[in-house]
Design an enzyme around this catalytic site. Structure first.
Site, mmCIF file in Angstrom:
data_model
loop_
_atom_site.group_PDB
_atom_site.id
_atom_site.type_symbol
_atom_site.label_atom_id
_atom_site.label_comp_id
_atom_site.label_asym_id
_atom_site.label_seq_id
_atom_site.Cartn_x
_atom_site.Cartn_y
_atom_site.Cartn_z
ATOM 1 N N HIS A 1 9.299 35.611 -21.144
ATOM 2 C CA HIS A 1 10.385 36.493 -21.578
ATOM 3 C C HIS A 1 11.073 35.772 -22.740
ATOM 4 C CE1 HIS A 1 9.769 37.161 -17.225
ATOM 5 N NE2 HIS A 1 10.099 38.422 -17.453
ATOM 6 N N HIS B 1 17.888 40.421 -13.374
ATOM 7 C CA HIS B 1 17.944 41.723 -12.713
ATOM 8 C C HIS B 1 19.355 42.018 -12.196
ATOM 9 C CE1 HIS B 1 13.584 40.944 -12.490
ATOM 10 N NE2 HIS B 1 13.471 42.245 -12.512
ATOM 11 N N ARG C 1 1.000 45.118 -9.079
ATOM 12 C CA ARG C 1 1.251 46.540 -8.840
ATOM 13 C C ARG C 1 -0.017 47.211 -8.287
ATOM 14 N NH1 ARG C 1 5.746 44.504 -9.212
ATOM 15 N NH2 ARG C 1 7.093 44.753 -11.038
ATOM 16 N N ASP D 1 12.571 44.029 -21.896
ATOM 17 C CA ASP D 1 12.540 44.100 -20.442
ATOM 18 C C ASP D 1 13.285 45.380 -20.053
ATOM 19 O OD1 ASP D 1 11.948 43.284 -17.866
ATOM 20 O OD2 ASP D 1 12.795 41.282 -18.107
ATOM 21 N N ARG E 1 5.990 31.978 -11.030
ATOM 22 C CA ARG E 1 5.463 32.863 -12.080
ATOM 23 C C ARG E 1 5.185 32.086 -13.370
ATOM 24 N NH1 ARG E 1 9.848 37.296 -12.772
ATOM 25 N NH2 ARG E 1 8.228 38.387 -13.964
#
Length: 499
Positions: free
Chosen positions: A172, A184, A79, A257, A141
């Site tokens: 997670h 998602h 980010r 999440d 990841r």
């Protein structure tokens, strides 16, 4: 129990919403004054290091104890460096490099970057074991597919980040690696039996807990072996309390999440998700998207408070959750000297130094006939880049281009981007070297088809894979194991410089 200011404030404390803009909107400042316990920063909120620090300082004006969180994994998920690409390679590259000291050092530098902005909590590292190579959202990841390796690097990453005074968040839980569904967009199911989960997915989480990780993020996924009632982990008391708290002994902050993700948003309204998650054992509710005037945040507060008054959510459970949020904020305040000592991360946005060294250590090449053949590229090539649409986890980050890094070394390089449905450019000019850059070709039929066509037309092609490698192709096949700016620069230097 009637309505009370104390109850409303506790209900606000457990929320961690996102927001629009590079300065706090009026509704957010009002919510912080009302006790909002957290805020999540996204690419849309961040312009440069100075602005980021000023934004966090502005948030703290209205609530000094606010937990400011961000997704800064390194690699493709960044980010703070979304406009340039991360200065640090991601987890798979670190796992391939295989040096836990390097992993610890990279995480410490990421921590320094966050510490300079006074950020409380990093939603990292990913400690999922990437058990299925078809996984669309974990992939690079993850530190890899071996549970022990993932655990070693997870511990090193946690130690490195937290040594800079920033809280780490292992995710997670209980493990998102053995899925072919992106949470998602839909609800994944992990169908492995309990014994497999014990020796695979839970190993890194046990190690993270033992290492003193400050927070754990639960995943939106169904695991029948852990919850026969088929509740997603976010809403499962069996997983969140029975397994994570009672069995693994985790006493830190549990954060969800983002609750607008379709995996759970397709099951319940956001207010119901928040109440059920808290009842299951979560302490903080991550809400990536808020309404323009903040009505959605206050609706969540009111639903949580109403659930306590109605007896659906025990008041002591809410008080426990709010207490953990405030405890993390208190420890963040106590670690101010550690953050001051850490300073600003070396390398910053240019990726020199440690980040480049770590990315270079992860490079793996197939097909190089001998040391005398390097540099592989001596003249400006044609670079064709094929990348699928990024997942929502990547967010609004600008794509990292290996071709642009090659062009820095070899001016005159021609760059061609090919998207799904596109076609290859003319490859018949054999006087120019050809470089084909792909990401996760093994997972995308269209990329694999065009790559095969390119290599047939040009057997001398250099292929650079920036995702999870598949079958090697081309005269030279170079795998970076990630798509950071550091990895792109490392690949370009490897191809263009004399060793």
């Amino acid at each position: 129990m009637g309505r009370s200011a104390e109850l409303d404030r506790m209900a606000m404390t457990v929320l961690q919403p996102g927001f629009e803009g590079t300065t706090p909107p009026a509704w957010l400042r009002r919510a912080l004054a009302d006790g909002l316990g957290g805020a999540v920063l996204f690419t849309r909120n961040l312009a440069d290091p100075g602005q980021t620090a000023a934004l966090v300082a502005a948030l703290r004006e209205d609530n000094p104890a606010v937990v400011v969180a961000v997704d800064e994994e390194g690699g493709a998920i960044t980010r703070l460096e979304a406009r340039t690409g991360s200065s640090w390679p991601g987890n798979l590259a670190l796992g391939v490099a295989g040096d836990v000291r390097l992993t610890r050092a990279v995480a410490h530098q990421i921590g320094r970057l966050l510490a300079a902005a006074d950020i409380t909590l990093d939603y990292a590292p990913v400690v999922d074991v990437n058990a299925d190579p078809r996984n669309p959202v974990i992939g690079v990841r993850s530190f890899g597919s071996d549970p022990e390796r993932v655990a070693r690097h997870a511990v090193a990453w946690i130690e490195g980040l937290q040594s800079a005074g920033v809280a780490a968040c292992a995710k997670h839980f209980p493990g998102h690696g053995d899925t072919v569904t992106d949470s998602h967009v839909a609800l994944p199911t992990v169908r492995a039996p309990r014994d497999v989960l014990e020796r695979r997915d839970l190993v890194p989480f046990r190690a993270a807990v033992a290492a003193g990780v400050d927070a754990i993020m639960c995943g939106h996924l169904v695991v029948p072996a852990l919850d026969p009632e088929l509740n997603p982990a976010t809403l499962s008391r069996a997983m969140m309390t029975g397994l994570l708290r009672d069995e693994l002994g985790f006493g830190g902050l549990v954060v969800t999440d983002a609750i607008e993700m379709r995996a759970v948003a397709s099951l319940h309204p956001p207010e119901e998700i928040a109440v059920r998650a808290l009842a299951a054992g979560a302490d903080a509710i991550c809400v990536g998207v808020s309404s323009p005037e903040g009505e959605s945040v206050y609706a969540l507060r009111d639903a949580i408070a109403a659930a306590v008054r109605d007896g659906r959510l025990p008041g002591e459970r809410l008080a426990e959750a709010a207490g953990r949020v405030l405890d993390l904020a208190r420890r963040h305040a106590e670690q101010a000297p550690a953050r001051a000592a850490a300073g600003v991360a070396e390398g910053g946005a240019n990726g020199d130094g440690l980040g480049l060294a770590a990315a270079t250590a992860a490079l793996r090449a197939v097909g190089v006939p001998g040391a005398t053949s390097r540099p592989v590229l001596r003249t400006a090539p044609l670079v064709v880049e094929m990348t699928a649409r990024p997942t929502q986890a990547v967010g609004r980050a600008a794509p990292v281009r290996v071709g642009a890094a090659i062009e820095e070394a070899l001016p005159g390089t021609t760059l061609v981007e090919v998207a799904e449905g596109g076609s290859l450019p003319d490859l018949t000019d054999t006087r120019r070297p050809l470089v084909v850059v792909v990401r996760d070709a093994a997972r995308h039929t269209w990329i694999r088809r065009l790559l095969e066509h390119a290599v047939r037309a040009r057997p001398d092609a250099v292929v650079v894979e920036t995702g999870v490698p598949g079958t090697p192709a081309g005269a030279v096949y170079l795998a970076t194991y990630g798509a950071s700016a550091a990895s792109a620069r490392a690949a370009a230097r490897w191809l263009t410089e004399i060793p």
